[in-house]
Design a protein around this motif. Sequence first.
Motif, PDB file in Angstrom:
ATOM      1  N   ILE A 147     -54.798   4.726 -75.598  1.00  0.00           N
ATOM      2  CA  ILE A 147     -54.285   5.859 -75.347  1.00  0.00           C
ATOM      3  C   ILE A 147     -54.998   7.110 -75.286  1.00  0.00           C
ATOM      4  N   SER A 148     -56.103   7.145 -76.281  1.00  0.00           N
ATOM      5  CA  SER A 148     -56.892   8.048 -76.399  1.00  0.00           C
ATOM      6  C   SER A 148     -58.035   8.097 -74.985  1.00  0.00           C
ATOM      7  N   GLU A 149     -58.570   6.873 -74.685  1.00  0.00           N
ATOM      8  CA  GLU A 149     -59.198   6.559 -73.452  1.00  0.00           C
ATOM      9  C   GLU A 149     -58.604   7.253 -72.288  1.00  0.00           C
ATOM     10  N   GLU A 150     -57.460   6.899 -72.025  1.00  0.00           N
ATOM     11  CA  GLU A 150     -56.453   7.469 -70.949  1.00  0.00           C
ATOM     12  C   GLU A 150     -56.466   8.980 -70.965  1.00  0.00           C
ATOM     13  N   ILE A 151     -56.137   9.588 -72.225  1.00  0.00           N
ATOM     14  CA  ILE A 151     -55.967  11.044 -72.064  1.00  0.00           C
ATOM     15  C   ILE A 151     -57.640  11.598 -71.772  1.00  0.00           C
ATOM     16  N   HIS A 152     -58.481  11.255 -72.368  1.00  0.00           N
ATOM     17  CA  HIS A 152     -59.770  11.531 -72.020  1.00  0.00           C
ATOM     18  C   HIS A 152     -60.258  11.352 -70.515  1.00  0.00           C
ATOM     19  N   ALA A 153     -59.666  10.316 -69.983  1.00  0.00           N
ATOM     20  CA  ALA A 153     -60.044   9.932 -68.618  1.00  0.00           C
ATOM     21  C   ALA A 153     -59.115  11.106 -67.787  1.00  0.00           C
ATOM     22  N   GLN A 154     -58.096  11.444 -68.080  1.00  0.00           N
ATOM     23  CA  GLN A 154     -57.335  12.397 -67.244  1.00  0.00           C
ATOM     24  C   GLN A 154     -57.768  13.882 -67.345  1.00  0.00           C
ATOM     25  N   ARG A 155     -58.406  14.312 -68.531  1.00  0.00           N
ATOM     26  CA  ARG A 155     -59.007  15.420 -68.764  1.00  0.00           C
ATOM     27  C   ARG A 155     -60.224  15.476 -67.930  1.00  0.00           C
ATOM     28  N   ARG A 156     -61.010  14.518 -67.942  1.00  0.00           N
ATOM     29  CA  ARG A 156     -62.221  14.636 -67.079  1.00  0.00           C
ATOM     30  C   ARG A 156     -61.900  14.751 -65.561  1.00  0.00           C
ATOM     31  N   SER A 157     -60.911  14.019 -65.120  1.00  0.00           N
ATOM     32  CA  SER A 157     -60.395  13.985 -63.502  1.00  0.00           C
ATOM     33  C   SER A 157     -60.016  15.630 -63.414  1.00  0.00           C
ATOM     34  N   LEU A 158     -59.338  15.889 -64.435  1.00  0.00           N
ATOM     35  CA  LEU A 158     -58.716  17.358 -64.053  1.00  0.00           C
ATOM     36  C   LEU A 158     -59.791  18.533 -64.123  1.00  0.00           C
ATOM     37  N   ALA A 159     -60.880  18.210 -65.274  1.00  0.00           N
ATOM     38  CA  ALA A 159     -61.922  19.341 -64.943  1.00  0.00           C
ATOM     39  C   ALA A 159     -62.811  19.194 -63.855  1.00  0.00           C
ATOM     40  N   MET A 160     -62.994  18.054 -63.320  1.00  0.00           N
ATOM     41  CA  MET A 160     -63.877  17.892 -62.183  1.00  0.00           C
ATOM     42  C   MET A 160     -63.208  18.341 -61.003  1.00  0.00           C
ATOM     43  N   GLY A 161     -61.930  18.175 -60.713  1.00  0.00           N
ATOM     44  CA  GLY A 161     -61.038  18.755 -59.439  1.00  0.00           C
ATOM     45  C   GLY A 161     -60.932  20.110 -59.276  1.00  0.00           C
ATOM     46  N   THR A 162     -60.606  21.021 -60.455  1.00  0.00           N
ATOM     47  CA  THR A 162     -60.299  22.272 -60.411  1.00  0.00           C
ATOM     48  C   THR A 162     -61.500  22.868 -61.188  1.00  0.00           C
ATOM     49  N   ARG A 163     -62.733  22.936 -60.795  1.00  0.00           N
ATOM     50  CA  ARG A 163     -63.689  23.576 -61.692  1.00  0.00           C
ATOM     51  C   ARG A 163     -63.818  25.156 -61.148  1.00  0.00           C
ATOM     52  N   GLU A 164     -64.132  25.975 -62.316  1.00  0.00           N
ATOM     53  CA  GLU A 164     -64.045  27.528 -61.968  1.00  0.00           C
ATOM     54  C   GLU A 164     -65.568  27.848 -61.603  1.00  0.00           C
ATOM     55  N   GLN A 165     -65.489  28.894 -61.048  1.00  0.00           N
ATOM     56  CA  GLN A 165     -66.804  29.465 -60.953  1.00  0.00           C
ATOM     57  C   GLN A 165     -67.387  30.336 -62.290  1.00  0.00           C
ATOM     58  N   GLY A 166     -68.818  29.913 -62.145  1.00  0.00           N
ATOM     59  CA  GLY A 166     -69.410  30.424 -63.422  1.00  0.00           C
ATOM     60  C   GLY A 166     -69.967  31.825 -63.329  1.00  0.00           C
ATOM     61  N   VAL A 167     -70.392  32.305 -64.338  1.00  0.00           N
ATOM     62  CA  VAL A 167     -71.035  33.750 -64.564  1.00  0.00           C
ATOM     63  C   VAL A 167     -71.830  33.954 -63.733  1.00  0.00           C
ATOM     64  N   GLY A 168     -71.752  35.010 -62.735  1.00  0.00           N
ATOM     65  CA  GLY A 168     -72.854  35.423 -61.677  1.00  0.00           C
ATOM     66  C   GLY A 168     -72.474  34.784 -60.535  1.00  0.00           C
ATOM     67  N   ALA A 169     -71.493  34.109 -60.223  1.00  0.00           N
ATOM     68  CA  ALA A 169     -71.288  33.429 -58.996  1.00  0.00           C
ATOM     69  C   ALA A 169     -70.651  34.215 -58.134  1.00  0.00           C
ATOM     70  N   GLU A 170     -70.838  34.224 -56.898  1.00  0.00           N
ATOM     71  CA  GLU A 170     -70.311  35.111 -55.898  1.00  0.00           C
ATOM     72  C   GLU A 170     -69.262  34.477 -54.996  1.00  0.00           C
ATOM     73  N   GLY A 171     -68.248  35.045 -54.728  1.00  0.00           N
ATOM     74  CA  GLY A 171     -67.220  34.577 -53.829  1.00  0.00           C
ATOM     75  C   GLY A 171     -67.479  34.744 -52.276  1.00  0.00           C
ATOM     76  N   ASP A 172     -66.684  34.536 -51.661  1.00  0.00           N
ATOM     77  CA  ASP A 172     -66.732  34.883 -50.143  1.00  0.00           C
ATOM     78  C   ASP A 172     -66.670  36.341 -49.684  1.00  0.00           C
ATOM     79  N   GLY A 173     -65.769  37.147 -50.661  1.00  0.00           N
ATOM     80  CA  GLY A 173     -65.808  38.640 -50.499  1.00  0.00           C
ATOM     81  C   GLY A 173     -66.976  39.090 -50.739  1.00  0.00           C
TER      82      GLY A 173
END
Length: 203
Positions: A147-173
Motif C-alpha cells: 500500500i505504501s509503495e502504491e501511494i508513493h507511486a501515485q504521488r510521483r505520477s501526480l507531481a510529474m504531470g502538474t509541475r508548477e513554474q519555479g521562481v523567476g520563470a516567465e509565462g507567455d504573457g
Amino acid sequence: MIRQAQVEAQKATQEFQRAVEILRAAKETIALAEERLLEEDSRQFDSAWQEMLNHATQRVMEAEQARTRSEAEHRKTAANYNSCISHMRQLEKKLKRSINKSRPYFELKAKYYLQLEQLKRHVDEHQAKLVVAKAEYRTALSNLESISEEIHAQRRSLAMGTREQGVGAEGDGGNDDIVNFKMESDGLSMVSVSIDEEARQSQ
C-alpha cells in the motif's frame, strides 16, 4: 513385573479362545460334510470328497493341538500372574508402614504430573497460536508495504504531470511584453534618427 505378567496372561487367554473357536469351526465342517454324505445315498464317496474330509480332519487335529498349547500357556501365565500378586501382597503387608509414609509423596507426584501435562498442553496450544499470529503479522506487513509503495507511486505520477513554474520563470504573457517593449524601443530610435536628419538639412 506384575503388569507384564498380566499382559502375558491376557494374551494367552486370547490365544486360547481363538484356538477353541478354530477347533469348533473345524468340527462343524466335518459334521456338515458327514451329514450331507449320509443324506445323499446316490453320492459316491470319491477321491475329491475324501480329500476334503482329510483336510477338514487335519484342521481339527491342528486346532486341538493349538488349543492344548494355548491352554498350557494360559495356565502358566495365569500361575505366574497369581504368584506375582501373592508376592506383591506379601511385600505390601511387610512394608505397610513405609508405604503409608511414602503414599503422600506418590500422590503429590501424580498430582503434579497431571498439572505438568496440562501446562505442557497449554504451552503447545499457545505456541501453535503464536506461529499463526506471526504468519498473519508478516502478511499484514507485506500488505502495508504494498500500500505504501502504491501511494508513493501515485504521488510521483501526480507531481510529474502538474509541475508548477519555479521562481523567476516567465509565462507567455511575459514574452508578449518583451516583444512589445522591443518594438516600442525600436520606434523611438527611428523617430530620433529622422529628427537628426532634418536638422542637418536645414543648416
